[in-house]
Enzyme design. Structure first.
Site, mmCIF file in Angstrom:
data_model
loop_
_atom_site.group_PDB
_atom_site.id
_atom_site.type_symbol
_atom_site.label_atom_id
_atom_site.label_comp_id
_atom_site.label_asym_id
_atom_site.label_seq_id
_atom_site.Cartn_x
_atom_site.Cartn_y
_atom_site.Cartn_z
ATOM 1 N N ARG A 165 0.825 -1.225 0.000
ATOM 2 C CA ARG A 165 0.000 0.000 0.000
ATOM 3 C C ARG A 165 0.858 1.274 0.000
ATOM 4 N NH1 ARG A 165 -3.253 -3.587 -0.482
ATOM 5 N NH2 ARG A 165 -5.373 -3.601 0.345
ATOM 6 N N SER A 238 -10.654 -0.645 3.714
ATOM 7 C CA SER A 238 -9.863 -0.834 4.936
ATOM 8 C C SER A 238 -9.399 0.522 5.446
ATOM 9 C CB SER A 238 -8.621 -1.672 4.651
ATOM 10 O OG SER A 238 -8.988 -2.934 4.188
ATOM 11 N N GLU A 334 -4.707 3.515 6.609
ATOM 12 C CA GLU A 334 -4.438 3.255 5.200
ATOM 13 C C GLU A 334 -5.013 4.391 4.360
ATOM 14 O OE1 GLU A 334 -5.801 1.595 1.576
ATOM 15 O OE2 GLU A 334 -6.155 -0.194 2.806
HETATM 16 N N1 EPU Z 1 -10.695 -11.223 10.409
HETATM 17 C C1 EPU Z 1 -11.237 -11.262 11.674
HETATM 18 N N2 EPU Z 1 -12.508 -10.779 11.844
HETATM 19 C C2 EPU Z 1 -13.247 -10.293 10.800
HETATM 20 C C3 EPU Z 1 -12.684 -10.261 9.515
HETATM 21 C C4 EPU Z 1 -11.397 -10.734 9.344
HETATM 22 O O1 EPU Z 1 -10.603 -11.712 12.639
HETATM 23 O O2 EPU Z 1 -14.386 -9.882 11.042
HETATM 24 C C5 EPU Z 1 -9.319 -11.755 10.228
HETATM 25 C C6 EPU Z 1 -9.354 -13.208 9.799
HETATM 26 O O3 EPU Z 1 -8.309 -13.886 10.421
HETATM 27 C C7 EPU Z 1 -9.083 -13.135 8.301
HETATM 28 C C8 EPU Z 1 -8.132 -11.951 8.245
HETATM 29 O O4 EPU Z 1 -8.645 -11.039 9.230
HETATM 30 O O5 EPU Z 1 -8.498 -14.298 7.835
HETATM 31 C C9 EPU Z 1 -8.043 -11.293 6.916
HETATM 32 O O6 EPU Z 1 -9.306 -10.767 6.519
HETATM 33 P P1 EPU Z 1 -9.602 -10.383 5.004
HETATM 34 O O7 EPU Z 1 -9.389 -11.544 4.113
HETATM 35 O O8 EPU Z 1 -10.936 -9.713 4.939
HETATM 36 O O9 EPU Z 1 -8.458 -9.351 4.620
HETATM 37 P P2 EPU Z 1 -7.827 -8.100 5.360
HETATM 38 O O10 EPU Z 1 -6.385 -8.376 5.623
HETATM 39 O O11 EPU Z 1 -8.635 -7.677 6.532
HETATM 40 C C10 EPU Z 1 -6.974 -7.044 3.148
HETATM 41 C C11 EPU Z 1 -6.992 -5.720 2.456
HETATM 42 C C12 EPU Z 1 -8.330 -5.512 1.743
HETATM 43 C C13 EPU Z 1 -8.538 -6.638 0.750
HETATM 44 C C14 EPU Z 1 -8.496 -7.968 1.515
HETATM 45 C C15 EPU Z 1 -8.576 -9.156 0.594
HETATM 46 C C16 EPU Z 1 -5.526 -4.277 3.761
HETATM 47 C C17 EPU Z 1 -5.423 -3.131 4.716
HETATM 48 N N3 EPU Z 1 -6.762 -4.652 3.412
HETATM 49 O O12 EPU Z 1 -7.929 -6.992 4.204
HETATM 50 O O13 EPU Z 1 -8.243 -4.308 1.006
HETATM 51 O O14 EPU Z 1 -9.766 -6.515 0.069
HETATM 52 O O15 EPU Z 1 -7.237 -8.072 2.221
HETATM 53 O O16 EPU Z 1 -7.368 -9.314 -0.077
HETATM 54 O O17 EPU Z 1 -4.495 -4.806 3.338
HETATM 55 C C18 EPU Z 1 -8.653 -1.967 1.088
HETATM 56 O O18 EPU Z 1 -7.430 -1.828 0.996
HETATM 57 O O19 EPU Z 1 -9.424 -0.996 1.185
HETATM 58 C C19 EPU Z 1 -9.201 -3.313 1.144
HETATM 59 C C20 EPU Z 1 -10.502 -3.561 1.310
#
Ligand code: EPU
Length: 338
Positions: A165, A238, A334
């Protein structure tokens, strides 16, 4: 000068649906308009903010300065081999329109980045990423206008300092470089689809086909289920980055919380999950005034209706302090906060 609007409403230019104004606003549709703007006195005098679709932005008040947005269009195929095609795209094009277009041509690379709101110009700045893909993997070069030298510059991918990012355009050139065109290298069939993230492989196998169009559909469906729709609920995706901590700190946390997700992030560093940290803090679906964390994905802060930018920021600060007190990890936004 006809290009510049005064006291311009930014209400339609931020997906948090916040009410804010810019002292001055200019929409650049042609490169020549950028050169013309750069000759204006107010361009030299005013603080500047470069805006895309406003989908990664929190405005905590009016912007007392000049907001510049690219409306530069254009989509051309500039080179081709048996395996790849290079396309040069205007920064003002909507990102998801580009992804849909690439998938329709069966050109691969962008499909995992489906349904991300915003403009093409923001893709290299933010190095947008999702579901195992990052824009940097497809970006070949970035062209634009450097506000300091008042010249057009081209950055090859290796010069863009891409990171999670992040890029040179968010650091050294922050609000000082208007991206005009981005060139992407896309793959021709047969494609190698990226399915290692979450349950993507399983979802794809259920469909019985392995096409770019199927990947796009699966990703779009996941996003629709997990993330609030910016058209109905104000949000900027995010709100925080996933924090990267030292291996030592990660090990200490893993001892205390064995179920904590953690991913290697190179050089004795570990990436933690901001969503998990917020969730485990009991702040999923948490409401403070007219701001809240989303019930499906607490990393996403939402405007429940009529919130001010300050209210959103107050919730963000509360989350940061809470998570820091409990886990010793400071979450960094972010989104760009002004
Ligand atoms: N999780 C929880 N509780 C929840 C949701 C998620 O504990 O309610 C934990 C779980 O362990 C899950 C992990 O968080 O496995 C990862 O969740 P998710 O797959 O939704 O991904 P993220 O790391 O939270 C990132 C990006 C998103 C992108 C998703 C999918 C960042 C800051 N965010 O989110 O990007 O869509 O991965 O690849 O890196 C954005 O940048 O605006 C964005 C939405």
């Amino acid at each position: 000068m006809g290009l510049i609007y005064q006291n311009y409403s930014l209400d339609h230019l931020n997906t948090f649906h916040l009410s804010a104004r810019a002292s001055y606003f200019a929409l650049i549709r042609q490169p020549a308009e950028m050169e013309q703007l750069a000759r204006e006195d107010l361009f030299r005098e005013q603080p500047k903010l470069i805006l895309g679709g406003g989908s990664n932005l929190l405005l905590t008040g009016n912007f007392n300065g000049l907001v510049i947005r690219s409306g530069i269009q254009g989509l051309e195929c500039v080179d081709e081999t048996d395996e790849s095609v290079w396309i040069r795209v205007g920064s003002g094009m909507e990102w998801d329109e580009l992804v849909a277009w690439a998938v329709a041509h069966d050109w691969g690379g962008l499909e995992n980045l489906s349904a991300i709101p915003g403009d093409v110009g923001a893709a290299p700045v933010q190095n947008i990423g999702a579901y195992g893909a990052e824009a940097k993997d497809m970006i070949e070069r970035v062209e634009g206008f450097d506000f300091n030298s008042k010249t057009w510059k081209t950055f090859e991918a290796g010069e863009c300092e891409f990171d999670y990012r992040n890029s040179i355009f968010k650091k050294k050139f922050k609000n000082e470089f208007l991206v005009s065109q981005v060139t992407f290298r896309l793959s021709k069939a047969p494609h190698s689809l990226l399915t290692h993230y979450g349950n993507l492989e399983e979802e794809l196998q259920k469909t019985g086909t392995r096409s770019l169009a199927e990947m796009r559909r699966i990703i779009t469906d996941i996003r629709r289920l997990k993330l609030p729709d910016i058209h109905t609920t104000g949000n900027a995706g995010s709100f925080f980055k996933n924090p990267v901590v030292s291996l030592v700190q990660a090990d200490q946390l893993r001892d205390a919380y064995p179920n904590m997700p953690a991913y290697p992030a190179g050089d004795r560093q570990v990436k933690l999950s901001a969503a998990w940290l917020i969730d485990q803090s009991g702040l999923k679906g948490y409401t403070m005034g007219r701001a809240a964390t989303h019930t499906q994905q607490p990393l996403v802060l939402i405007n429940t209706g009529g919130a001010t930018g300050e209210e959103i920021w107050k919730l963000a600060e509360y989350i940061r302090e809470f998570v820091f007190d409990r886990y010793g990890v400071m979450l960094e936004p972010e989104v760009n906060v002004y």
